[in-house]
Design a protein around this motif. Structure first.
Motif, PDB file in Angstrom:
ATOM      1  N   ARG A  87     -10.505   9.984  -4.214  1.00  0.00           N
ATOM      2  CA  ARG A  87     -10.324   8.901  -5.194  1.00  0.00           C
ATOM      3  C   ARG A  87      -9.431   7.813  -4.612  1.00  0.00           C
ATOM      4  O   ARG A  87      -9.727   6.614  -4.731  1.00  0.00           O
ATOM      5  N   CYS A  88      -8.336   8.201  -3.986  1.00  0.00           N
ATOM      6  CA  CYS A  88      -7.431   7.219  -3.377  1.00  0.00           C
ATOM      7  C   CYS A  88      -8.100   6.500  -2.207  1.00  0.00           C
ATOM      8  O   CYS A  88      -7.865   5.309  -1.994  1.00  0.00           O
ATOM      9  N   ASP A  89      -8.939   7.220  -1.471  1.00  0.00           N
ATOM     10  CA  ASP A  89      -9.668   6.578  -0.375  1.00  0.00           C
ATOM     11  C   ASP A  89     -10.607   5.497  -0.907  1.00  0.00           C
ATOM     12  O   ASP A  89     -10.748   4.435  -0.295  1.00  0.00           O
ATOM     13  N   THR A 114       0.822  -1.204   0.000  1.00  0.00           N
ATOM     14  CA  THR A 114       0.000   0.000   0.000  1.00  0.00           C
ATOM     15  C   THR A 114       0.852   1.249   0.000  1.00  0.00           C
ATOM     16  O   THR A 114       1.929   1.271   0.577  1.00  0.00           O
ATOM     17  N   MET A 115       0.349   2.281  -0.682  1.00  0.00           N
ATOM     18  CA  MET A 115       1.014   3.573  -0.690  1.00  0.00           C
ATOM     19  C   MET A 115       0.201   4.593   0.083  1.00  0.00           C
ATOM     20  O   MET A 115       0.480   5.777   0.055  1.00  0.00           O
ATOM     21  N   MET A 116      -0.836   4.124   0.802  1.00  0.00           N
ATOM     22  CA  MET A 116      -1.722   5.060   1.461  1.00  0.00           C
ATOM     23  C   MET A 116      -1.037   5.780   2.613  1.00  0.00           C
ATOM     24  O   MET A 116      -1.413   6.894   2.961  1.00  0.00           O
ATOM     25  N   GLY A 117      -0.004   5.171   3.217  1.00  0.00           N
ATOM     26  CA  GLY A 117       0.703   5.853   4.288  1.00  0.00           C
ATOM     27  C   GLY A 117       1.399   7.102   3.774  1.00  0.00           C
ATOM     28  O   GLY A 117       1.234   8.197   4.323  1.00  0.00           O
ATOM     29  N   ALA A 172     -19.397   9.734 -11.673  1.00  0.00           N
ATOM     30  CA  ALA A 172     -18.173   9.320 -12.366  1.00  0.00           C
ATOM     31  C   ALA A 172     -17.226   8.595 -11.415  1.00  0.00           C
ATOM     32  O   ALA A 172     -16.599   7.595 -11.788  1.00  0.00           O
ATOM     33  N   SER A 173     -17.121   9.083 -10.185  1.00  0.00           N
ATOM     34  CA  SER A 173     -16.225   8.443  -9.213  1.00  0.00           C
ATOM     35  C   SER A 173     -16.732   7.054  -8.837  1.00  0.00           C
ATOM     36  O   SER A 173     -15.943   6.119  -8.662  1.00  0.00           O
ATOM     37  N   GLU A 174     -18.041   6.890  -8.732  1.00  0.00           N
ATOM     38  CA  GLU A 174     -18.608   5.579  -8.410  1.00  0.00           C
ATOM     39  C   GLU A 174     -18.381   4.588  -9.547  1.00  0.00           C
ATOM     40  O   GLU A 174     -18.090   3.414  -9.314  1.00  0.00           O
ATOM     41  N   GLN A 175     -18.522   5.059 -10.784  1.00  0.00           N
ATOM     42  CA  GLN A 175     -18.289   4.185 -11.932  1.00  0.00           C
ATOM     43  C   GLN A 175     -16.822   3.779 -12.024  1.00  0.00           C
ATOM     44  O   GLN A 175     -16.501   2.631 -12.352  1.00  0.00           O
ATOM     45  N   GLU A 176     -15.912   4.706 -11.710  1.00  0.00           N
ATOM     46  CA  GLU A 176     -14.488   4.374 -11.728  1.00  0.00           C
ATOM     47  C   GLU A 176     -14.168   3.339 -10.655  1.00  0.00           C
ATOM     48  O   GLU A 176     -13.379   2.416 -10.887  1.00  0.00           O
ATOM     49  N   GLN A 177     -14.779   3.478  -9.483  1.00  0.00           N
ATOM     50  CA  GLN A 177     -14.545   2.520  -8.404  1.00  0.00           C
ATOM     51  C   GLN A 177     -15.032   1.122  -8.804  1.00  0.00           C
ATOM     52  O   GLN A 177     -14.361   0.123  -8.543  1.00  0.00           O
ATOM     53  N   LYS A 178     -16.189   1.035  -9.452  1.00  0.00           N
ATOM     54  CA  LYS A 178     -16.705  -0.252  -9.905  1.00  0.00           C
ATOM     55  C   LYS A 178     -15.785  -0.864 -10.964  1.00  0.00           C
ATOM     56  O   LYS A 178     -15.563  -2.075 -10.983  1.00  0.00           O
ATOM     57  N   ALA A 179     -15.269  -0.010 -11.855  1.00  0.00           N
ATOM     58  CA  ALA A 179     -14.356  -0.504 -12.885  1.00  0.00           C
ATOM     59  C   ALA A 179     -13.077  -1.043 -12.253  1.00  0.00           C
ATOM     60  O   ALA A 179     -12.539  -2.072 -12.689  1.00  0.00           O
ATOM     61  N   THR A 203      -1.014   1.659  -9.841  1.00  0.00           N
ATOM     62  CA  THR A 203      -1.248   2.450 -11.050  1.00  0.00           C
ATOM     63  C   THR A 203      -2.297   3.532 -10.792  1.00  0.00           C
ATOM     64  O   THR A 203      -2.126   4.693 -11.187  1.00  0.00           O
ATOM     65  N   TYR A 204      -3.379   3.165 -10.106  1.00  0.00           N
ATOM     66  CA  TYR A 204      -4.431   4.136  -9.801  1.00  0.00           C
ATOM     67  C   TYR A 204      -3.932   5.222  -8.850  1.00  0.00           C
ATOM     68  O   TYR A 204      -4.180   6.419  -9.058  1.00  0.00           O
ATOM     69  N   ILE A 205      -3.215   4.830  -7.811  1.00  0.00           N
ATOM     70  CA  ILE A 205      -2.747   5.807  -6.828  1.00  0.00           C
ATOM     71  C   ILE A 205      -1.681   6.722  -7.427  1.00  0.00           C
ATOM     72  O   ILE A 205      -1.668   7.934  -7.183  1.00  0.00           O
ATOM     73  N   ASN A 206      -0.798   6.145  -8.229  1.00  0.00           N
ATOM     74  CA  ASN A 206       0.243   6.959  -8.858  1.00  0.00           C
ATOM     75  C   ASN A 206      -0.350   8.015  -9.784  1.00  0.00           C
ATOM     76  O   ASN A 206       0.175   9.128  -9.888  1.00  0.00           O
ATOM     77  N   SER A 207      -1.454   7.685 -10.465  1.00  0.00           N
ATOM     78  CA  SER A 207      -2.076   8.661 -11.362  1.00  0.00           C
ATOM     79  C   SER A 207      -2.610   9.852 -10.566  1.00  0.00           C
ATOM     80  O   SER A 207      -2.563  10.992 -11.031  1.00  0.00           O
ATOM     81  N   SER A 208      -3.106   9.608  -9.346  1.00  0.00           N
ATOM     82  CA  SER A 208      -3.566  10.710  -8.499  1.00  0.00           C
ATOM     83  C   SER A 208      -2.391  11.561  -8.035  1.00  0.00           C
ATOM     84  O   SER A 208      -2.469  12.800  -8.001  1.00  0.00           O
ATOM     85  N   LEU A 209      -1.284  10.920  -7.672  1.00  0.00           N
ATOM     86  CA  LEU A 209      -0.102  11.670  -7.248  1.00  0.00           C
ATOM     87  C   LEU A 209       0.450  12.535  -8.375  1.00  0.00           C
ATOM     88  O   LEU A 209       0.881  13.668  -8.151  1.00  0.00           O
ATOM     89  N   VAL A 210       0.416  12.015  -9.581  1.00  0.00           N
ATOM     90  CA  VAL A 210       0.880  12.788 -10.740  1.00  0.00           C
ATOM     91  C   VAL A 210      -0.003  14.017 -10.940  1.00  0.00           C
ATOM     92  O   VAL A 210       0.488  15.124 -11.205  1.00  0.00           O
TER      93      VAL A 210
END
Length: 266
Positions: free
Chosen positions: A149-151, A3-6, A89-96, A116-123
């Motif tokens: 989104r990361c949560d 995890t990268m959440m820390g 949109a956020s709910e659909q992304e979470q389901k995907a 990959t998902y978390i890194n895209s948010s950091l970028v």
């Protein structure tokens, strides 16, 4: 799961402290104790909708990662269509993401998907953090959207682990070992050519006939092979189900061209 959440949480906490100080300086509110969420929520509600306590509570609930009731969703859709569309949109992304997670075949593949998902948010956050062309208020909105989104990604990942789906996945080492064992078993079952040797001398007693050939041994699957087979079967079922749902939705949306047309005269 890795995890990268820390590090993500620490990074967002520092951003919040920096932004709070900057906003207090800009507004002359250094003596106040408002949090970042209160700043963002109050400002957005006052600028776009005026003093709407119910809408402000809904925005605050979303900022804290809460789930809206059916009534709250309806109210948000009527009062703030833009925020409602972002929620959808956020709910659909979470389901995907959850669907892709179920299609992973190894633990490492599931870990890479999450990263990959978390890194895209950091970028995204880093790209706007020092961009002077973006207003401070807009930066705050982007920061909070990516944090939420990361949560959601973390929430889905924890549920994936809690159900035991992650533990049932093989590691890449186990998958490679299963493939190697299967190949060796396949090679062992192939009939071996007879070895050439010197012709034996005739004896008084007739030589006993050797059996034409031994039956190949039955291959017993190793635990790694069973684990890999189950993971692949589950990923294949999930992919097939997704295609079927997509095709079904397309058929419903398409107009029925086969229905006969009836003119005014019958």
């Amino acid at each position: 799961m890795i995890t990268m959440m820390g590090s993500m949480g620490t990074y967002m906490k520092n951003l919040k402290l920096q932004t709070q100080f900057q906003m207090k300086q800009d507004r002359g509110e250094l003596g106040s104790h408002k949090t970042l969420e209160e700043y963002l929520n109050d400002s957005k509600a006052q600028e776009a909708h005026g003093p709407d306590d119910k809408l402000r509570d809904i925005h605050n609930k979303l900022l804290q990662g809460g789930k809206l009731t059916a009534e709250e969703r309806k109210y948000l859709r009527a009062k703030d269509p833009e925020a409602y569309q972002k929620l959808r949109a956020s709910e659909q992304e979470q389901k995907a993401y959850e669907q892709k997670l179920r299609q992973c075949r190894t633990k490492e593949e599931a870990q890479r998907l999450k990263m990959t998902y978390i890194n895209s948010s950091l970028v995204t956050i880093k790209s706007v953090e020092h961009n002077s062309a973006i207003p401070q208020q807009k930066k705050l909105e982007i920061f909070m959207q990516e944090k939420q989104r990361c949560d959601r990604i973390e929430e889905s990942s924890r549920e994936f682990v809690r159900r035991g789906d992650y533990d049932r996945l093989p590691t890449e080492a186990e998958e490679n070992k299963a493939q190697k064992d299967a190949q060796e078993a396949k090679e062992a079952q192939r009939p071996q050519p007879p070895e050439r040797g010197e012709p034996s001398k005739p004896t008084e007693e007739p030589a006993k006939k050797e059996p034409a050939g031994e039956k190949p041994a039955i291959h017993v699957e190793t635990p790694e092979e069973k684990k890999v087979k189950r993971a692949r079967a589950k990923a294949s079922r999930n992919a097939s189900f997704t295609k079927a749902v997509t095709a079904y939705q397309s058929n419903i949306a398409a107009p029925d061209k086969s229905a006969p047309k009836v003119d005014a005269r019958g």
